[in-house]
Design a protein around this motif. Structure first.
Motif, short mmCIF file in Angstrom:
data_model
loop_
_atom_site.label_atom_id
_atom_site.label_comp_id
_atom_site.label_asym_id
_atom_site.label_seq_id
_atom_site.Cartn_x
_atom_site.Cartn_y
_atom_site.Cartn_z
N ASP A 200 0.82 -1.21 0.00
CA ASP A 200 0.00 0.00 0.00
C ASP A 200 0.86 1.26 0.00
OD1 ASP A 200 0.93 -0.63 2.57
OD2 ASP A 200 -0.60 0.61 3.51
N GLU A 201 2.09 1.16 -0.46
CA GLU A 201 2.99 2.31 -0.48
C GLU A 201 3.18 2.79 -1.91
OE1 GLU A 201 6.56 3.17 2.33
OE2 GLU A 201 7.40 2.19 0.56
N PHE A 202 2.93 4.10 -2.13
CA PHE A 202 3.06 4.72 -3.44
C PHE A 202 4.13 5.81 -3.36
CE2 PHE A 202 -1.21 3.11 -2.99
CZ PHE A 202 -1.48 2.50 -4.21
N VAL A 203 4.61 6.22 -4.52
CA VAL A 203 5.60 7.29 -4.57
C VAL A 203 5.30 8.20 -5.75
CG1 VAL A 203 7.23 5.95 -5.99
CG2 VAL A 203 8.08 7.78 -4.53
N SER A 242 -0.89 8.75 4.97
CA SER A 242 0.19 9.63 5.44
C SER A 242 1.19 9.81 4.32
CB SER A 242 0.87 9.05 6.69
OG SER A 242 -0.06 8.84 7.72
N ALA A 243 1.93 10.92 4.37
CA ALA A 243 2.88 11.21 3.30
C ALA A 243 4.16 11.80 3.88
CB ALA A 243 2.28 12.17 2.28
N GLY A 244 5.28 11.45 3.27
CA GLY A 244 6.57 12.02 3.61
C GLY A 244 7.17 12.69 2.39
N VAL A 245 7.69 13.91 2.56
CA VAL A 245 8.18 14.71 1.44
C VAL A 245 9.67 14.96 1.62
CG1 VAL A 245 7.91 16.85 0.14
CG2 VAL A 245 5.92 15.82 1.28
N ALA A 246 10.43 14.72 0.56
CA ALA A 246 11.86 15.04 0.53
C ALA A 246 12.14 15.87 -0.71
CB ALA A 246 12.71 13.77 0.53
N ILE A 247 12.94 16.93 -0.57
CA ILE A 247 13.21 17.85 -1.68
C ILE A 247 14.71 17.99 -1.85
CG2 ILE A 247 12.85 20.18 -2.56
CD1 ILE A 247 10.39 20.36 -0.74
N THR A 248 15.16 17.96 -3.09
CA THR A 248 16.58 18.16 -3.39
C THR A 248 16.72 19.15 -4.53
OG1 THR A 248 18.65 17.07 -4.01
CG2 THR A 248 16.62 16.20 -4.98
N VAL A 258 17.48 10.22 -1.31
CA VAL A 258 16.25 11.02 -1.30
C VAL A 258 15.06 10.17 -0.85
CG1 VAL A 258 14.71 12.46 -2.69
CG2 VAL A 258 17.17 12.51 -3.11
N LEU A 259 15.02 8.94 -1.31
CA LEU A 259 13.91 8.05 -0.93
C LEU A 259 13.97 7.75 0.57
CD1 LEU A 259 11.55 6.61 -2.26
CD2 LEU A 259 13.01 4.63 -2.61
N ARG A 260 15.16 7.61 1.12
CA ARG A 260 15.30 7.37 2.55
C ARG A 260 14.84 8.59 3.35
NH1 ARG A 260 20.14 6.02 2.44
NH2 ARG A 260 21.20 7.82 3.33
N GLU A 261 15.12 9.79 2.85
CA GLU A 261 14.65 10.99 3.51
C GLU A 261 13.13 11.06 3.49
OE1 GLU A 261 16.53 14.30 1.64
OE2 GLU A 261 18.43 14.05 2.72
N ALA A 262 12.52 10.71 2.34
CA ALA A 262 11.06 10.71 2.25
C ALA A 262 10.47 9.67 3.21
CB ALA A 262 10.62 10.44 0.81
N ASP A 263 11.10 8.51 3.31
CA ASP A 263 10.63 7.48 4.24
C ASP A 263 10.73 7.96 5.69
OD1 ASP A 263 9.86 5.52 2.45
OD2 ASP A 263 11.87 4.66 2.30
N GLN A 264 11.79 8.69 5.99
CA GLN A 264 11.95 9.22 7.34
C GLN A 264 10.84 10.23 7.65
OE1 GLN A 264 13.86 8.49 9.78
NE2 GLN A 264 13.27 10.15 11.14
N ALA A 265 10.52 11.08 6.67
CA ALA A 265 9.44 12.04 6.86
C ALA A 265 8.10 11.33 7.02
CB ALA A 265 9.39 13.01 5.68
N ALA A 277 0.84 15.03 6.21
CA ALA A 277 2.09 15.03 5.44
C ALA A 277 3.16 15.75 6.24
CB ALA A 277 1.89 15.72 4.08
N ARG A 278 4.37 15.22 6.19
CA ARG A 278 5.50 15.85 6.87
C ARG A 278 6.68 15.94 5.92
NH1 ARG A 278 2.24 17.37 9.73
NH2 ARG A 278 1.92 16.98 11.96
N ARG A 279 7.38 17.05 6.02
CA ARG A 279 8.57 17.24 5.20
C ARG A 279 9.80 16.76 5.97
NH1 ARG A 279 10.96 22.98 2.86
NH2 ARG A 279 12.94 22.10 2.13
N PHE A 280 10.77 16.27 5.26
CA PHE A 280 11.99 15.76 5.88
C PHE A 280 12.68 16.86 6.68
CE2 PHE A 280 16.64 15.35 5.58
CZ PHE A 280 16.81 14.21 6.35
#
Length: 549
Positions: A200-203, A242-248, A258-265, A277-280
């Motif tokens: 159930d995880e999308f990106v 829920s959502a995690g956002v990573a920006i580079t 970047v994917l690890r940062e999004a997973d952390q968020a 939703a949370r940003r890294f």
């Protein structure tokens, strides 16, 4: 059809080769057919072995053409042979035409199959979105190119999907995933990439962003859309996500990073209650990394035996003789040295490791107490119980088993628990403590006087000892009197409990306690927590002093 034509050409070539022999025979049909029949028989035999030796198919044709050419130059080629050559040429043309059509159809079919395979390699079969492979390749391409714009990765996870799947079945779960995929794809730009990573995880990959807030806005919009009620297989439901956002920016980052940062968020969003939703955040990420490392260190320390038991003496204030000890766990870290319990016990509790740690401390302490009992009869061992140990339904059986294995008499074991732990569930705590007392052990209430409504509940607990909290002891000289400590001692005597003062740091505090008729105490004024060997040396010196006196 192509095989029939090929076989016919081989037989015709053999007939051409025997044509001169047929012409040389006498005029009867019988003698002329003999060479032809022999050629046909030979041809059939050749065709049977041709699949194993493909060169045999071409040798007769090449030989027939060569012989026919020579006979034509010599003017000896019969009219029938000419017609047979023409028939062979027509057959070859027909074969070529059929083969060309078949090859074209085959190539078209292979192209279609390759396209289908390529699509399957990059598409999720359930939702029709891109799969992990497609996302990784697109993300790697976007991140490898230096750019003035920013690239964002949003990882979206459906909250409680596993429970929903278990409740309604996998068919409903699959329909829900398809509906979620459609809503995700409908709320991004045409050049954005939406893929399903797993379960159930999308990106979502958002390249070419001018503003950091744009990525957060997309994540919020996607979650708002996903949270709208929907009907799946006739069942109306509302699903949170829920959502995690990573920006580079500027390129150079790896996809994994970047994917690890999004997973952390995303993990932070889940900890905050989900549905958001949370940003890294780099600072939170660093703290989480430290926490994960500490978790791994604790588990490793348990497996490698890096924990130790130190013992703080409990003295009789009348003569300051050591009458018992409190067992305290310490961590001998290979890099940090001796780590006090305040730095790892809470984390161990969260990891569910305290029952294992507490059980180990109990057994080590009881085994050591038996050694001291041989030289100093009546010596007491105090061991702390954590909240997770008290809630363990097997606690009484485990304590009984430790006493049996080590041989320690139950009356020499004092189990301590804090007031706050005991008051979480007063009735259950009273039941378990009563069962422990039935084994013969004694119960001490630690940090007495700091718990909520402690006086009204004290009589309900089967307690033998109260330990006066260090904060009351240390406040005595400054208070101009000893009102709080004196009140606690009065309460202990009222309930017929043995008092022990904790945190005694100087002689003045010890003298105050003597004046208040407190019989026992512990603290740095008497001794710090120490390894078992040091306690043994302390007891030996004390015994020698008593002999000399």
């Amino acid at each position: 059809m192509r095989r029939v034509v090929d076989d016919g050409v081989v037989l015709a070539s053999l007939v051409l080769l025997v044509w001169p022999a047929a012409d040389a025979a006498d005029g009867t049909w019988t003698t002329r057919l003999v060479p032809v029949a022999a050629a046909l028989c030979l041809g059939l035999a050749m065709l049977l072995v041709a699949p194993e030796r493909p060169v045999l198919r071409f040798a007769p044709t090449a030989a027939a053409l060569a012989v026919s050419g020579i006979r034509h130059l010599q003017g000896e080629l019969a009219r029938g042979a000419v017609w047979l050559l023409l028939a062979m040429a027509v057959a070859v043309l027909i074969r070529r035409w059929i083969g060309a059509g078949s090859d074209t159809a085959l190539m078209r079919e292979m192209t279609t199959q390759r396209a289908l395979l390529a699509r399957q390699a990059y598409r999720d079969p359930l939702t029709g979105l891109g799969n992990r492979k497609m996302f990784l390749e697109r993300a790697e391409h976007e991140l490898s190119e230096a750019s003035r714009t920013m690239t964002a990765v949003i990882v979206v996870d459906l909250d409680g999907f596993r429970e929903l799947n278990d409740t309604h079945g996998h068919e409903v779960g699959d329909e829900l995933l398809r509906a979620a995929a459609d809503r995700l794809a409908a709320n991004v730009r045409a050049n954005d990439v939406v893929a399903r990573l797993d379960s159930d995880e999308f990106v979502v990959l958002l390249p070419g962003l001018e503003d950091e807030q744009a990525a957060v806005a997309v994540a919020d919009r996607v979650l708002t859309e996903l949270h709208r009620p929907l009907e799946v297989a006739g069942i109306k439901m509302t699903v949170r996500a829920s959502a995690g956002v990573a920006i580079t920016a500027g390129g150079g980052e790896t996809v994994d990073h970047v994917l690890r940062e999004a997973d952390q968020a995303l993990h932070r969003a889940k900890l905050d209650g989900g549905g958001t939703a949370r940003r890294f955040d780099p600072e939170l990420f660093a703290l989480e990394e430290q926490r994960r490392k500490a978790e791994g260190d604790i588990i490793r320390a348990l497996d490698l035996g890096e924990f130790e038991v130190h013992y703080q003496p409990i003295v009789d204030l009348d003569g300051e003789h050591t009458v018992g000890v409190e067992a305290l766990i310490r961590w001998q870290h290979p890099e940090k040295g001796l780590v006090p319990p305040g730095l790892f016990l809470e984390l161990a509790e969260q990891l569910g490791l305290l029952p294992r740690l507490g059980g180990w401390v109990l057994e080590e302490a009881c085994r050591q107490a038996v050694n001291w009992q041989r030289q100093f009869p009546g010596f007491e061992m105090n061991v702390n119980l954590s909240a997770s140990q008290l809630s363990n339904p097997n606690l009484v059986a485990e304590v009984r088993a430790v006493l049996e294995r080590t041989g320690l008499e139950p009356e020499h074991l004092v189990l301590e628990l804090t007031e706050s732990v005991a008051l979480v569930d007063l009735e259950e705590s009273a039941r378990i403590l009563s069962e422990l007392k039935d084994l013969g052990v004694r119960i001490a209430l630690d940090d007495f006087g700091t718990g909520f409504s402690s006086l009204s509940h004290l009589s309900a607990l089967p307690v033998d000892v109260v330990k006066i909290d260090r904060s009351f002891v240390q406040a005595m000289p400054e208070s101009g009197g000893a009102s709080v400590a004196e009140a606690v001692l009065h309460i202990a005597r009222t309930f017929n409990l043995a008092p022990v003062a904790e945190g005694v740091e100087d002689a003045a505090q010890a003298e105050w306690l003597r004046d208040l008729a407190c019989s026992r105490a512990q603290g740095y004024h008497f001794a710090k927590p120490m390894p078992a060997l040091d306690v043994t040396e302390l007891l030996d010196k004390q015994a020698d002093r008593d002999i000399c006196a």
